[in-house]
Design an enzyme around this catalytic site. Structure first.
Site, mmCIF file in Angstrom:
data_model
loop_
_atom_site.group_PDB
_atom_site.id
_atom_site.type_symbol
_atom_site.label_atom_id
_atom_site.label_comp_id
_atom_site.label_asym_id
_atom_site.label_seq_id
_atom_site.Cartn_x
_atom_site.Cartn_y
_atom_site.Cartn_z
ATOM 1 N N ASN A 6 0.860 -1.181 0.000
ATOM 2 C CA ASN A 6 0.000 0.000 0.000
ATOM 3 C C ASN A 6 0.904 1.240 0.000
ATOM 4 O O ASN A 6 1.734 1.416 0.899
ATOM 5 C CB ASN A 6 -0.891 -0.037 1.259
ATOM 6 C CG ASN A 6 -1.807 1.157 1.341
ATOM 7 O OD1 ASN A 6 -1.387 2.291 1.126
ATOM 8 N ND2 ASN A 6 -3.062 0.933 1.665
ATOM 9 N N ASP A 8 -0.047 4.501 -0.040
ATOM 10 C CA ASP A 8 -0.703 5.747 0.401
ATOM 11 C C ASP A 8 0.267 6.732 1.059
ATOM 12 O O ASP A 8 0.192 7.937 0.845
ATOM 13 C CB ASP A 8 -1.798 5.443 1.444
ATOM 14 C CG ASP A 8 -2.994 4.721 0.849
ATOM 15 O OD1 ASP A 8 -3.083 4.611 -0.374
ATOM 16 O OD2 ASP A 8 -3.832 4.263 1.652
ATOM 17 N N HIS A 9 1.171 6.183 1.888
ATOM 18 C CA HIS A 9 1.980 7.110 2.687
ATOM 19 C C HIS A 9 3.143 7.728 1.929
ATOM 20 O O HIS A 9 3.771 8.659 2.426
ATOM 21 C CB HIS A 9 2.402 6.441 3.994
ATOM 22 C CG HIS A 9 1.195 6.149 4.840
ATOM 23 N ND1 HIS A 9 0.306 7.140 5.204
ATOM 24 C CD2 HIS A 9 0.682 4.994 5.312
ATOM 25 C CE1 HIS A 9 -0.686 6.598 5.891
ATOM 26 N NE2 HIS A 9 -0.480 5.293 5.971
ATOM 27 N N ARG A 17 3.793 18.897 1.667
ATOM 28 C CA ARG A 17 4.174 20.176 1.032
ATOM 29 C C ARG A 17 3.288 20.530 -0.156
ATOM 30 O O ARG A 17 3.594 21.470 -0.888
ATOM 31 C CB ARG A 17 5.638 20.093 0.556
ATOM 32 C CG ARG A 17 6.656 20.102 1.678
ATOM 33 C CD ARG A 17 6.697 21.474 2.345
ATOM 34 N NE ARG A 17 7.456 21.456 3.564
ATOM 35 C CZ ARG A 17 8.753 21.768 3.659
ATOM 36 N NH1 ARG A 17 9.427 22.102 2.594
ATOM 37 N NH2 ARG A 17 9.350 21.744 4.828
ATOM 38 N N HIS A 49 -4.302 11.771 0.746
ATOM 39 C CA HIS A 49 -2.999 11.310 0.220
ATOM 40 C C HIS A 49 -3.093 11.009 -1.281
ATOM 41 O O HIS A 49 -2.673 11.826 -2.086
ATOM 42 C CB HIS A 49 -2.409 10.170 1.050
ATOM 43 C CG HIS A 49 -3.362 9.140 1.583
ATOM 44 N ND1 HIS A 49 -4.269 8.482 0.788
ATOM 45 C CD2 HIS A 49 -3.521 8.645 2.838
ATOM 46 C CE1 HIS A 49 -4.950 7.628 1.531
ATOM 47 N NE2 HIS A 49 -4.539 7.705 2.786
ATOM 48 N N GLU A 69 -8.461 0.626 -2.997
ATOM 49 C CA GLU A 69 -9.209 0.580 -1.745
ATOM 50 C C GLU A 69 -10.131 1.786 -1.740
ATOM 51 O O GLU A 69 -9.701 2.894 -2.085
ATOM 52 C CB GLU A 69 -8.178 0.692 -0.620
ATOM 53 C CG GLU A 69 -8.557 0.022 0.640
ATOM 54 C CD GLU A 69 -7.514 0.306 1.692
ATOM 55 O OE1 GLU A 69 -6.343 -0.079 1.504
ATOM 56 O OE2 GLU A 69 -7.872 0.924 2.703
ATOM 57 N N THR A 99 -6.624 6.194 10.164
ATOM 58 C CA THR A 99 -6.562 5.103 9.196
ATOM 59 C C THR A 99 -7.842 4.292 9.341
ATOM 60 O O THR A 99 -8.619 4.544 10.272
ATOM 61 C CB THR A 99 -5.301 4.233 9.432
ATOM 62 O OG1 THR A 99 -5.259 3.173 8.461
ATOM 63 C CG2 THR A 99 -5.286 3.628 10.831
ATOM 64 N N THR A 100 -8.071 3.342 8.445
ATOM 65 C CA THR A 100 -9.290 2.534 8.516
ATOM 66 C C THR A 100 -9.364 1.857 9.883
ATOM 67 O O THR A 100 -8.418 1.197 10.295
ATOM 68 C CB THR A 100 -9.269 1.465 7.396
ATOM 69 O OG1 THR A 100 -8.859 2.098 6.186
ATOM 70 C CG2 THR A 100 -10.635 0.853 7.207
ATOM 71 N N GLU A 150 -10.918 -9.390 2.725
ATOM 72 C CA GLU A 150 -9.635 -9.076 3.359
ATOM 73 C C GLU A 150 -9.896 -9.053 4.854
ATOM 74 O O GLU A 150 -10.712 -8.260 5.346
ATOM 75 C CB GLU A 150 -9.085 -7.725 2.885
ATOM 76 C CG GLU A 150 -7.760 -7.400 3.575
ATOM 77 C CD GLU A 150 -7.109 -6.117 3.104
ATOM 78 O OE1 GLU A 150 -7.327 -5.709 1.946
ATOM 79 O OE2 GLU A 150 -6.377 -5.515 3.906
ATOM 80 N N HIS A 190 -3.638 -4.801 7.701
ATOM 81 C CA HIS A 190 -3.796 -3.685 8.633
ATOM 82 C C HIS A 190 -2.933 -3.886 9.867
ATOM 83 O O HIS A 190 -3.105 -4.855 10.596
ATOM 84 C CB HIS A 190 -5.242 -3.437 9.061
ATOM 85 C CG HIS A 190 -5.469 -1.977 9.318
ATOM 86 N ND1 HIS A 190 -5.065 -1.383 10.478
ATOM 87 C CD2 HIS A 190 -5.957 -0.990 8.537
ATOM 88 C CE1 HIS A 190 -5.330 -0.092 10.413
ATOM 89 N NE2 HIS A 190 -5.866 0.171 9.236
ATOM 90 N N GLY A 191 -2.002 -2.967 10.037
ATOM 91 C CA GLY A 191 -1.151 -2.968 11.224
ATOM 92 C C GLY A 191 -0.051 -4.023 11.204
ATOM 93 O O GLY A 191 0.646 -4.188 12.210
ATOM 94 N N GLY A 212 1.253 -1.541 4.325
ATOM 95 C CA GLY A 212 1.616 -0.189 3.919
ATOM 96 C C GLY A 212 2.550 0.505 4.872
ATOM 97 O O GLY A 212 3.767 0.608 4.642
ATOM 98 N N HIS A 213 2.007 0.955 6.006
ATOM 99 C CA HIS A 213 2.721 1.884 6.870
ATOM 100 C C HIS A 213 4.099 1.397 7.298
ATOM 101 O O HIS A 213 5.079 2.146 7.272
ATOM 102 C CB HIS A 213 1.847 2.198 8.103
ATOM 103 C CG HIS A 213 2.378 3.315 8.922
ATOM 104 N ND1 HIS A 213 3.171 3.098 10.026
ATOM 105 C CD2 HIS A 213 2.274 4.656 8.790
ATOM 106 C CE1 HIS A 213 3.508 4.266 10.551
ATOM 107 N NE2 HIS A 213 2.976 5.222 9.819
#
Ligand code: PXP
Length: 241
Positions: A6, A8-9, A17, A49, A69, A99-100, A150, A190-191, A212-213
């Site tokens: 993912n 997104d970040h 910026r 994002h 998503e 986040t979700t 998921e 997730h996580g 992702g994160h």
């Protein structure tokens, strides 16, 4: 076991910026080069994002699989029907959340989700529903012909110790197996991070992880390709390259 990243970040950093770097489209290509088998991005209603330009360019450039998503709202549905991702993952979305926060209540929104799934299927777009690992949610997902679920791993990821984690992991395994029995593909996410992913990756009923994160955070320190390769090594249990 496949790994989707993912991105997104990458876009979160760009939006700090409101400029044009780092570009999530370039990041997606680097993730694929490092071995990721899919790219996930979340087009949020508030565009905090990922934005419309990103989704359209990702559609043109991704060579593996684009998983969009999204919340099942009319604006985003019409963009998705136009972009035609390989997979859409329907998630609940709240404006105030960081986040979700949890899975979709498929049982409560059964009628709406059923219509949305039909609209995507009419365009040959596969659908995944992001759900808590709860039997009744999986039953309804199968009933309304979702291609995949998921499983939300957030509660497992947030567990404070092994005593809490054990039953949550066991439940993810049982629900992954149950999803398969119902004829659906099973993803999880997730996580998940470099420390907690291994036991989930050992569940053979899970087809794919969406992370992702943790990967983007590590990428800031060691580079994106390295961060993806390290996660891939844990998920596929191969030695890191
Ligand atoms: N899967 C879903 C449905 C998500 O909403 C998210 C967060 O965007 C992820 C996976 C990835 O979660 P994380 O960023 O914690 O790895």
């Amino acid at each position: 076991m496949k790994l989707s990243i993912n991105i997104d970040h990458i876009a979160t950093l760009r939006q700090a910026r409101r400029g044009d770097e780092p570009d999530p489209v370039i990041a997606a290509s680097l993730c694929e080069h490092a071995g990721a088998e899919g790219i996930v991005c979340h087009l949020r209603e508030d565009r905090r994002h990922i934005n419309d330009r990103d989704v359209r360019l990702l559609r043109q450039t991704i060579k593996t699989k684009l998983d969009l998503e999204m919340a099942a709202t009319e604006e985003i549905i019409s963009i998705a029907l136009d972009v035609v991702p390989d997979l859409v993952t329907l998630v609940p979305e709240k404006r105030q959340e960081l986040t979700t926060e949890g899975g979709l209540n498929v049982t409560e929104h059964k009628k709406h989700l059923s219509t949305v799934i039909e609209r995507f299927h009419a365009k040959n777009i596969a659908v995944s529903l992001f759900v808590d690992p709860v039997k009744s949610q999986l039953d309804t997902a199968a009933e309304i012909r979702s291609d995949m679920v998921e499983l939300h791993t957030g509660e497992y990821a947030n567990a404070k110790n092994d005593v809490e984690r054990g039953p949550l992991l066991q439940n993810i395994q049982s629900m992954a197996e149950y999803g398969k029995e119902l004829g659906m593909g099973v993803n999880a996410g997730h996580g998940l991070n470099y420390l907690n992913v291994t036991p989930v990756a050992a569940i053979t009923a899970i087809d794919e992880m969406s992370i992702g994160h943790a990967v983007i955070s590590r990428a800031v320190l060691v580079g994106l390709e390295q961060a993806v390769k390290e996660m891939l090594a844990l998920v596929t249990r191969h030695a890191p390259i």
